[in-house]
Design a protein around this motif. Sequence first.
Motif, mmCIF file in Angstrom:
data_model
loop_
_atom_site.group_PDB
_atom_site.id
_atom_site.type_symbol
_atom_site.label_atom_id
_atom_site.label_comp_id
_atom_site.label_asym_id
_atom_site.label_seq_id
_atom_site.Cartn_x
_atom_site.Cartn_y
_atom_site.Cartn_z
ATOM 1 N N THR A 111 5.215 5.047 -20.609
ATOM 2 C CA THR A 111 6.437 6.112 -20.451
ATOM 3 C C THR A 111 7.095 5.110 -19.482
ATOM 4 N N PHE A 112 6.757 4.388 -18.577
ATOM 5 C CA PHE A 112 7.568 3.563 -17.621
ATOM 6 C C PHE A 112 7.858 2.229 -17.961
ATOM 7 N N PRO A 113 8.590 1.589 -17.501
ATOM 8 C CA PRO A 113 8.543 0.124 -17.895
ATOM 9 C C PRO A 113 7.901 -0.590 -16.424
ATOM 10 N N HIS A 114 7.912 0.231 -15.347
ATOM 11 C CA HIS A 114 7.269 -0.062 -14.111
ATOM 12 C C HIS A 114 6.902 1.289 -13.332
ATOM 13 N N PRO A 115 5.635 1.695 -13.330
ATOM 14 C CA PRO A 115 5.175 3.241 -12.837
ATOM 15 C C PRO A 115 5.534 3.309 -11.278
ATOM 16 N N HIS A 116 6.263 4.427 -11.050
ATOM 17 C CA HIS A 116 6.555 4.708 -9.643
ATOM 18 C C HIS A 116 6.482 6.168 -9.752
ATOM 19 N N VAL B 232 4.262 7.068 -1.762
ATOM 20 C CA VAL B 232 4.748 6.378 -2.762
ATOM 21 C C VAL B 232 3.451 5.535 -3.506
ATOM 22 N N HIS B 233 3.347 5.763 -4.989
ATOM 23 C CA HIS B 233 2.251 4.965 -5.562
ATOM 24 C C HIS B 233 3.302 4.110 -6.512
ATOM 25 N N ASP B 234 3.319 2.722 -6.540
ATOM 26 C CA ASP B 234 4.120 1.888 -7.154
ATOM 27 C C ASP B 234 3.325 0.970 -7.938
ATOM 28 N N GLY B 235 3.555 0.430 -9.106
ATOM 29 C CA GLY B 235 2.829 -0.256 -10.089
ATOM 30 C C GLY B 235 1.870 0.181 -10.657
ATOM 31 N N ASP B 236 1.464 -0.579 -11.786
ATOM 32 C CA ASP B 236 0.393 0.067 -12.628
ATOM 33 C C ASP B 236 -0.858 0.002 -11.957
ATOM 34 N N ASP C 294 -1.805 0.886 -8.548
ATOM 35 C CA ASP C 294 -1.527 1.479 -7.556
ATOM 36 C C ASP C 294 -1.455 3.094 -8.330
ATOM 37 N N VAL C 295 -0.630 3.312 -9.440
ATOM 38 C CA VAL C 295 -0.794 4.433 -10.220
ATOM 39 C C VAL C 295 -2.005 4.939 -10.963
ATOM 40 N N ARG C 296 -2.655 3.970 -11.379
ATOM 41 C CA ARG C 296 -4.048 3.961 -11.873
ATOM 42 C C ARG C 296 -4.744 4.600 -10.956
ATOM 43 N N GLU C 297 -5.035 4.075 -9.777
ATOM 44 C CA GLU C 297 -5.910 4.485 -8.642
ATOM 45 C C GLU C 297 -5.364 5.971 -8.601
ATOM 46 N N TYR C 298 -4.333 6.339 -8.141
ATOM 47 C CA TYR C 298 -3.771 7.545 -7.988
ATOM 48 C C TYR C 298 -4.357 8.686 -8.874
ATOM 49 N N TYR C 299 -4.092 8.111 -10.258
ATOM 50 C CA TYR C 299 -4.600 8.985 -11.439
ATOM 51 C C TYR C 299 -6.279 9.247 -11.295
ATOM 52 N N HIS C 300 -6.923 8.101 -11.000
ATOM 53 C CA HIS C 300 -8.230 8.196 -10.914
ATOM 54 C C HIS C 300 -8.685 9.200 -9.770
ATOM 55 N N ASP C 301 -7.924 9.044 -8.448
ATOM 56 C CA ASP C 301 -8.459 9.635 -7.393
ATOM 57 C C ASP C 301 -8.190 11.362 -7.449
#
Length: 190
Positions: A32-37, A46-50, A52-59
């Motif tokens: 849904t993002f061209p660049h996840p942020h 801030v979680h920026d980039g694929d 970093d955001v995947r790590e946020y989702y995982h955690d």
Amino acid sequence: MLTPSRRAAREKLVLDHFHDEVAQDWDRTLSTFPHPHYELIPMLLVHDGDSDVREYYHDTRVAFPDQDHEIIALRHSDDAVVVEFWLMGTHLGPLGKMPATGSTHRTRMTAFFIFDEDDRLVCERVYFDRLSLVTQLLRGIDLKRPRNWLTFGRAVAGMLAMSGNVPDPRITETTPQTFPDYTYERHRPV
């Protein structure tokens, strides 16, 4: 100008985003993002980039594997869809430095899904009362049982340790808006 078709397309994207997060389909969510942020205002993170955001989702799914939401309202502005919702889950894994408490939470939140001039999602900015969340997680620990005292102490220590994180300057260093047709004076205490 926000036309009905642009509004409908944005709303569908945001609802798909919510659905895919609950389904834990990270590829679809990130698409849904061209660049996840993500900007988590209460945490000053801030979680920026694929990755970093995947790590946020995982955690967050380790902490709350049953995370879900209830949407209260969707509102549209020229550059955003604003979503009020309840975020819910059971704290079954560590949340940063805070160990699992086994408690459930239901926390009211607001997310601003910010779009650029080409209707691309460029940011999800989330606001919530951090104290409300922490209180719910701690309140679920039965302190009448001495065996829970250590968990409570570790949870409090973990939250205090996380509160010392350095704020992300992308959140704290903002530029004040100017309004050319409006003047005001700041009121100072007398």
